[in-house]
Design an enzyme around this catalytic site. Structure first.
Site, PDB file in Angstrom:
ATOM      1  N   SER A  50     -51.548 -82.993 -44.143  1.00 18.46           N
ATOM      2  CA  SER A  50     -51.201 -83.605 -42.858  1.00 18.46           C
ATOM      3  C   SER A  50     -51.596 -82.659 -41.730  1.00 18.46           C
ATOM      4  O   SER A  50     -51.882 -81.477 -41.961  1.00 18.46           O
ATOM      5  CB  SER A  50     -49.690 -83.867 -42.799  1.00 18.46           C
ATOM      6  OG  SER A  50     -49.001 -82.627 -42.724  1.00 18.46           O
ATOM      7  N   ASP A  82     -54.223 -86.658 -44.446  1.00 20.78           N
ATOM      8  CA  ASP A  82     -53.130 -87.639 -44.367  1.00 20.78           C
ATOM      9  C   ASP A  82     -52.823 -87.946 -42.902  1.00 20.78           C
ATOM     10  O   ASP A  82     -52.670 -87.029 -42.087  1.00 20.78           O
ATOM     11  CB  ASP A  82     -51.897 -87.007 -45.060  1.00 20.78           C
ATOM     12  CG  ASP A  82     -50.794 -88.000 -45.322  1.00 20.78           C
ATOM     13  OD1 ASP A  82     -51.086 -89.208 -45.446  1.00 20.78           O
ATOM     14  OD2 ASP A  82     -49.629 -87.568 -45.437  1.00 20.78           O
TER      15      ASP A  82
HETATM   16  P1  13P Z   1     -42.511 -89.732 -48.560  1.00 21.39           P
HETATM   17  O1  13P Z   1     -41.807 -89.199 -47.350  1.00 21.39           O
HETATM   18  O2  13P Z   1     -41.806 -90.929 -49.107  1.00 21.39           O
HETATM   19  O3  13P Z   1     -42.763 -88.700 -49.583  1.00 21.39           O
HETATM   20  O4  13P Z   1     -43.958 -90.266 -48.079  1.00 21.39           O
HETATM   21  C1  13P Z   1     -45.040 -89.382 -47.954  1.00 21.39           C
HETATM   22  C2  13P Z   1     -46.211 -90.006 -47.293  1.00 21.39           C
HETATM   23  O5  13P Z   1     -46.342 -91.197 -47.149  1.00 21.39           O
HETATM   24  C3  13P Z   1     -47.265 -89.092 -46.840  1.00 21.39           C
HETATM   25  O6  13P Z   1     -48.252 -89.754 -46.115  1.00 21.39           O
HETATM   26  O1  G3H Z   2     -46.251 -88.910 -43.857  1.00 20.24           O
HETATM   27  C1  G3H Z   2     -46.009 -87.752 -43.575  1.00 20.24           C
HETATM   28  C2  G3H Z   2     -46.037 -86.704 -44.622  1.00 20.24           C
HETATM   29  O2  G3H Z   2     -44.832 -86.685 -45.335  1.00 20.24           O
HETATM   30  C3  G3H Z   2     -46.374 -85.381 -44.014  1.00 20.24           C
HETATM   31  O3  G3H Z   2     -45.288 -84.814 -43.371  1.00 20.24           O
HETATM   32  O4  G3H Z   2     -46.155 -84.327 -41.099  1.00 20.24           O
HETATM   33  O5  G3H Z   2     -44.151 -83.140 -41.990  1.00 20.24           O
HETATM   34  O6  G3H Z   2     -46.420 -82.630 -42.902  1.00 20.24           O
HETATM   35  P1  G3H Z   2     -45.531 -83.650 -42.273  1.00 20.24           P
HETATM   36 ZN    ZN Z   3     -47.581 -91.394 -44.969  1.00 18.66          ZN
END
Ligand code: 13P
Ligand code: G3H
Ligand code: ZN
Length: 311
Positions: A50, A82
């Protein structure tokens, strides 16, 4: 084996009625735990990063940690961005060697989502990179957006054909009742997913890989350990694993898991400190966190995703 895109992975997952786990990574121990699990189970893997992870660890460190992990194994691994917030975020990841990016323009109006996604697809495809897009909105916290439960909206099956045709995206994240974070349902609320929407999307897009975000199950044994050893996670509730198993047999080819990794790590570290108050070497408690991640991911691969022995 070098990094791969998800194209072949998703084809096989769709045909085989399983899903590939997309695990969020932020540090070395988590990457090691996930990849060791994938190697032992002979499972393909998606390691996803992310914007928050890139900020925390430094994009250069994360990229090289993932590349190092890839060198230690012969299973296929995708390096995925992500929730890319805009074209620039996706471009930066593509230029950096990611084999897959997500453009999350789902909070924009339909036509604007199409335009933004199309621009990312053109840049990515020219460089052999695949693109995940999103239609519909999940509740919960993401880096760029904080969607309140009342603002979340399910994906409209009527829109998916036009969206995928016009954008050329390679996979589509849809909203069917999952949400980000460790508090997905209220106590007493019956966890439910809109399988009717997933089924309808599958009919409108035969053979097309669907993605589920917010798919952690928040294992209650781990939450109990956290609470037992000084933590405070009251009423943390996730998606029942049998529902994810069912989704994996349908059009869902990628299941995103982050919160479960966090819960597993935290439970291991809290337990470690409670049992060894004299320890102060990070290798001792982070080693336990790594083992906890590995065990969790093996369980997901075998019992939830069904991706074991598919590498
Ligand atoms: P969770 O918070 O359910 O693990 O989802 C993670 C996610 O969708 C990351 O993009
Ligand atoms: O969808 C989000 C993921 O769980 C990533 O979380 O933005 O805290 O790294 P983060
Ligand atoms: Zn997500």
């Amino acid at each position: 084996m070098p990094l791969v895109t998800s194209t072949e992975m998703f084809k096989k997952a769709y045909a085989g009625g399983y899903a590939v786990g997309a695990f969020n990574v932020n540090n070395m121990e988590t990457i090691q735990g996930i990849v060791e699990a994938g190697q032992e189970c002979r499972s393909p893997l998606i390691l996803q990063v992310s914007a928050g992870a890139r900020k925390y660890a430094n994009p250069v460190y994360l990229k090289h940690l993932i590349e190092a992990a890839v060198e230690t194994t012969d299973i296929p691994i995708v390096m995925h961005l992500d929730h890319g917030a805009d074209f620039e975020a996706c471009k930066s990841a593509i230029d950096d060697g990611f084999t897959s990016v997500m453009i999350d323009a789902s909070h924009h109006a339909f036509n604007e989502n199409i335009e933004i996604t199309k621009k990312v697809v053109a840049y990515a495809h020219d460089r052999g990179v695949v693109v995940e897009a999103e239609l519909g909105q999940l509740a919960g916290i993401e880096d760029a957006v904080n969607v309140k439960a009342e603002d979340a909206c399910f994906t409209h099956p009527d829109e998916v054909f036009e969206f995928t045709q016009k954008t050329g995206c390679d996979s589509l994240a849809i909203a069917i009742g999952t949400s980000h974070g460790a508090y997905k349902f209220k106590p007493g609320q019956k966890p439910q997913l809109r399988f009717d929407i997933l089924e309808e999307v599958g009919k409108r897009l035969p053979g097309f890989p669907i993605v589920l975000h917010g798919a952690s199950s928040v294992p209650q044994d781990k939450v109990a350990i956290i609470n037992q050893f000084g933590g405070k996670m009251p009423d943390a509730i996730g998606i029942p694993e049998d529902m994810l198993r069912k989704a994996a047999t349908m059009a869902v080819c990628k299941i995103n898991i982050d919160s479960d990794l966090r819960v597993a790590c935290t439970a291991a570290v809290r337990k470690h400190f409670a049992e060894h108050p004299d320890h102060f070497d990070p290798r001792q408690y982070l080693g336990d966190a790594r083992t906890a991640v590995k065990e969790l991911v093996k369980h997901k691969i075998v019992d939830v995703l069904g991706s074991d022995n598919k590498a």
